[in-house]
Design an enzyme around this catalytic site. Structure first.
Site, short mmCIF file in Angstrom:
data_model
loop_
_atom_site.label_atom_id
_atom_site.label_comp_id
_atom_site.label_asym_id
_atom_site.label_seq_id
_atom_site.Cartn_x
_atom_site.Cartn_y
_atom_site.Cartn_z
N GLU A 23 0.66 -1.28 0.21
CA GLU A 23 -0.30 -0.30 -0.21
C GLU A 23 0.46 1.42 0.17
O GLU A 23 0.31 2.37 -0.50
CB GLU A 23 -1.19 -0.15 1.59
CG GLU A 23 -2.38 -0.84 1.59
CD GLU A 23 -2.84 -0.60 2.21
OE1 GLU A 23 -3.18 0.52 2.67
OE2 GLU A 23 -3.46 -1.82 2.94
N CYS A 46 -3.83 -4.67 2.63
CA CYS A 46 -3.61 -5.65 2.96
C CYS A 46 -3.26 -7.16 2.33
O CYS A 46 -2.06 -6.97 3.06
CB CYS A 46 -3.75 -5.29 5.53
SG CYS A 46 -3.54 -3.41 5.66
N SER A 53 0.10 2.61 15.52
CA SER A 53 0.17 1.03 14.74
C SER A 53 0.22 0.56 13.11
O SER A 53 1.42 -0.46 13.04
CB SER A 53 -1.44 -0.02 14.47
OG SER A 53 -2.32 0.86 14.09
N THR A 68 -14.53 -1.15 10.60
CA THR A 68 -13.36 -1.37 10.38
C THR A 68 -13.33 -3.08 11.30
O THR A 68 -12.54 -3.67 11.41
CB THR A 68 -12.34 -0.57 11.05
OG1 THR A 68 -12.65 -0.37 12.07
CG2 THR A 68 -12.08 0.37 10.30
N HIS A 109 -4.30 -11.44 10.11
CA HIS A 109 -4.20 -10.21 10.30
C HIS A 109 -4.00 -9.77 11.35
O HIS A 109 -5.32 -9.66 12.04
CB HIS A 109 -4.94 -9.39 8.60
CG HIS A 109 -4.63 -8.26 8.96
ND1 HIS A 109 -3.37 -7.97 8.19
CD2 HIS A 109 -5.08 -7.09 8.64
CE1 HIS A 109 -3.41 -6.09 8.32
NE2 HIS A 109 -4.72 -6.21 8.73
N ARG A 113 -9.38 -11.76 19.06
CA ARG A 113 -11.25 -12.49 19.53
C ARG A 113 -11.12 -12.92 17.75
O ARG A 113 -12.42 -13.89 18.40
CB ARG A 113 -11.66 -10.66 18.70
CG ARG A 113 -13.06 -10.55 18.97
CD ARG A 113 -14.03 -9.33 19.46
NE ARG A 113 -15.51 -9.73 18.77
CZ ARG A 113 -16.08 -8.50 18.38
NH1 ARG A 113 -15.90 -7.13 18.15
NH2 ARG A 113 -17.13 -8.77 18.46
N ASN A 164 1.27 -3.05 13.04
CA ASN A 164 0.55 -3.41 11.97
C ASN A 164 1.70 -3.26 10.48
O ASN A 164 1.65 -1.67 9.79
CB ASN A 164 -0.52 -2.82 11.54
CG ASN A 164 -1.47 -3.83 10.81
OD1 ASN A 164 -1.04 -4.50 9.72
ND2 ASN A 164 -2.46 -2.71 10.29
N SER A 186 -8.80 -4.61 3.97
CA SER A 186 -9.27 -3.42 3.56
C SER A 186 -10.16 -3.41 1.64
O SER A 186 -9.99 -3.60 1.06
CB SER A 186 -9.58 -2.23 3.95
OG SER A 186 -8.80 -2.23 5.36
#
EC number: 2.3.3.10
Length: 349
Positions: free
Chosen positions: A81, A113, A154, A202, A235, A244, A267, A297
């Site tokens: 990116e 990503c 990040s 997001t 990711h 999570r 990240n 994304s």
């Protein structure tokens, strides 16, 4: 026909900035920020580094670990990116920098990503079809975060290269699956220095919908269970999301923890999931199954299942720096140095 990962190589710039240093500048509570994102520090590219130099270093390490003639690599894909040029491919630079043949397929991939993992899909396809002996994909980024905005805590830098082939496979591909939708969670318009994000988009509509959709879809289609995997790598936009996601899929923490790198380097965008994958390959044992699920994304996820072979032990003994080596090799910078190194200080006549 056995097709899979022949070799891997990673590169993390040695410079780091602590979360508390960024929080100090913007008046945020560092303990709260660390608790929210679970990112203690992030990697920062040097003044003379960019997505290209990072890609070259990661790819050189992958070639060194494989012990192959680079001219046997018939396809090279670059996913990023943060291209230094708006119009000029990274992949063609890699061809000459790595000493590849000029008779090579070279493409810059595009999908936020997960562009690097799209390159992995393409390389696997060409190798499986017998069109090339080896294919390479590189996920590389010097990701952007607007000063004072939460992405700055990040967004970081790093790169990972994977070499795909039929001979000397260290991790054999068993299955691949994809889940994609038009979800406007994150974007950067032409000419804009920093990306925008859709706040509430997001999480559930973007990351979790697609990560879970790809992972669950793959397991249902091919009959896998969470207990089949020794390692699971997602990711990692922050430290909370992958944990999570694992919980939502009933994957225990001990399977995901070995591949978590975001806490220590932030990240790295296209290198995020691939960096966790490389870290796992550095320590995996023959017979281990690895579930890899990158995310991009816009939005989409690919899910891959690899089974580690005996060859991995040979690859682990080549002397190429491991991800753990690079996590320990670091130099801290302050915020002023960070701005200088990231070329964020603009001078006007």
């Amino acid at each position: 026909m056995k097709v899979g990962i022949v070799s891997w190589g990673a590169y993390i710039p040695k410079y780091r900035i602590r979360t508390e240093e960024v929080a100090r500048i913007w008046g945020d509570d560092p303990l709260r920020i660390v608790d929210v994102y679970l990112v203690d520090e992030k990697s920062v590219e040097g003044i003379d580094e960019d997505a290209v130099t990072i890609a070259v270093e990661a790819a050189r390490r992958a070639i060194r670990r494989a012990g192959i003639d680079p001219k046997k690599i018939g396809a090279v894909y670059a996913g990023t990116e943060s291209k230094p040029y708006a119009v000029k491919p990274i992949s063609s630079i890699l061809v000459d920098a790595l000493g590849l043949s000029n008779n090579v397929f070279a493409v810059d991939m595009e999908f936020a990503c997960k562009a690097g993992s799209e390159g992995l899909v393409a390389a696997i396809g060409l190798v499986k079809a017998g069109q090339v002996e080896y294919g390479m994909t590189v996920g590389t980024d010097t990701s952007q975060g607007e000063p004072g905005e939460h992405l700055e805590y990040s967004a970081s830098s790093g790169g990972v290269a994977l070499i795909v082939g039929r001979d000397g496979v260290a991790a054999e591909l068993e299955a691949v699956y994809s889940y994609v939708s038009d979800t406007p969670d994150f974007w950067r318009r032409e000419g804009s220095p920093y990306p925008m994000h859709g706040e509430g988009f997001t999480g559930e509509p973007a990351y979790f919908r697609h990560i879970i959709g790809a992972a669950k879809g793959l397991m249902e289609k091919y009959g896998y269970k969470p207990s089949d995997f020794a390692y699971v790598v997602f990711h990692q936009p922050n430290g909370r999301f992958p944990v999570r996601a694992a919980s939502m899929l009933n994957i225990p923490m001990e399977k995901i923890k070995p591949g978590i790198v975001v806490t220590h380097i932030g990240n790295t965008y296209n290198a995020s999931a691939l960096m966790g994958f490389a870290k796992v390959l550095d320590v995996a044992k023959p017979g281990d199954k690895i579930l890899l699920v990158p995310f991009g994304s816009g939005a989409g996820s690919n899910a891959f299942v690899f089974t580690v072979t005996d060859v991995v032990q040979e690859r682990q003994k080549t002397g190429v720096p491991t991800v753990e080596d690079m996590l320990r090799d670091k130099i801290y910078v302050d915020y002023a140095q960070y701005l200088k190194m990231r070329k964020m200080i603009k001078l006007f006549d």
